[in-house]
Design a protein around this motif. Structure first.
Motif, short mmCIF file in Angstrom:
data_model
loop_
_atom_site.label_atom_id
_atom_site.label_comp_id
_atom_site.label_asym_id
_atom_site.label_seq_id
_atom_site.Cartn_x
_atom_site.Cartn_y
_atom_site.Cartn_z
N PRO A 7 0.82 -1.22 0.00
CA PRO A 7 0.00 0.00 0.00
C PRO A 7 0.85 1.27 0.00
N ALA A 8 0.24 2.36 -0.44
CA ALA A 8 0.92 3.66 -0.46
C ALA A 8 1.43 4.00 0.93
N GLY A 9 2.65 4.51 1.00
CA GLY A 9 3.23 4.97 2.25
C GLY A 9 3.76 3.88 3.16
N ALA A 10 3.60 2.62 2.80
CA ALA A 10 4.05 1.52 3.66
C ALA A 10 5.54 1.26 3.50
N THR A 11 6.11 0.63 4.52
CA THR A 11 7.49 0.15 4.48
C THR A 11 7.45 -1.35 4.62
N VAL A 12 8.10 -2.06 3.68
CA VAL A 12 8.13 -3.52 3.74
C VAL A 12 9.56 -4.00 3.87
N VAL A 13 9.73 -5.08 4.62
CA VAL A 13 11.05 -5.68 4.83
C VAL A 13 10.90 -7.19 4.87
N GLY A 14 12.01 -7.88 4.66
CA GLY A 14 12.06 -9.32 4.87
C GLY A 14 11.77 -10.15 3.63
N ASN A 15 11.86 -11.49 3.86
CA ASN A 15 11.61 -12.47 2.82
C ASN A 15 10.76 -13.59 3.42
N PRO A 16 9.48 -13.63 3.08
CA PRO A 16 8.75 -12.72 2.20
C PRO A 16 8.53 -11.37 2.89
N ALA A 17 8.34 -10.35 2.06
CA ALA A 17 8.20 -8.98 2.58
C ALA A 17 6.94 -8.88 3.43
N ARG A 18 7.05 -8.13 4.53
CA ARG A 18 5.92 -7.85 5.40
C ARG A 18 5.95 -6.37 5.74
N ILE A 19 4.77 -5.82 6.00
CA ILE A 19 4.66 -4.40 6.31
C ILE A 19 5.10 -4.14 7.74
N LEU A 20 5.92 -3.12 7.93
CA LEU A 20 6.32 -2.72 9.29
C LEU A 20 5.23 -1.91 9.95
#
Length: 158
Positions: A145-158
């Motif tokens: 989503p707009a403005g989100a930060t994702v990290v990891g494998n698989p990516a997840r929203i912080l």
């Protein structure tokens, strides 16, 4: 062409400036006008691929749709599928892959003002919303989503 904006945002990143300027010129010339012989455009395309892809190691096909203000940090190892659509003011760091699942699958759409961290992979027909941040090494296979930060494998929203 968006040359002035691209040069401005890549100030201090001479390799990024060079890659983006070469891309913009090749992209502009890839569809020859009636007054320009097709062989001229093909020659520019070949020179672009040899210099940018083979020598510098940055694969941004000349038909990729990219908005103004593309910023490339440490341009090496970047691979972008030609059907990927990239918005305005996007920052791409080294070793980023934007592609599809399989030979003919859909490709990502990257919104405006997105930051793509080093070594991230964005794959499939997904959308990265405006202002999102994809962290270094993230593997993104779902919409962000707009403005989100994702990290990891698989990516997840912080």
């Amino acid at each position: 062409m968006n040359l002035r904006e691209d040069i401005r945002v890549n100030r201090g990143q001479s390799k990024g400036q060079f890659v983006v300027v070469c891309f913009r010129i090749a992209h502009r010339l890839r569809t020859p006008l009636d007054v320009r012989p097709r062989i001229y455009a093909i020659g520019v395309g070949i020179a672009y691929r040899l210099l940018v892809e083979w020598i510098l190691g940055v694969e941004i096909p000349w038909k990729t749709r990219i908005g103004p203000g593309l910023r490339i940090f440490h341009g090496v190892g970047i691979v972008i599928n030609d059907r990927t659509v990239i918005g305005s003011n996007v920052s791409i760091r080294q070793n980023v892959t934007l592609g599809n699942k399989g030979a003919t699958g859909p490709c990502p759409t990257i919104g405006d003002n997105v930051q793509l961290g080093a070594g991230c992979i964005v794959i499939g027909g997904i959308t990265i919303g405006d202002g999102a941040v994809v962290g270094a090494g993230a593997v993104v296979t779902k919409d962000v989503p707009a403005g989100a930060t994702v990290v990891g494998n698989p990516a997840r929203i912080l």
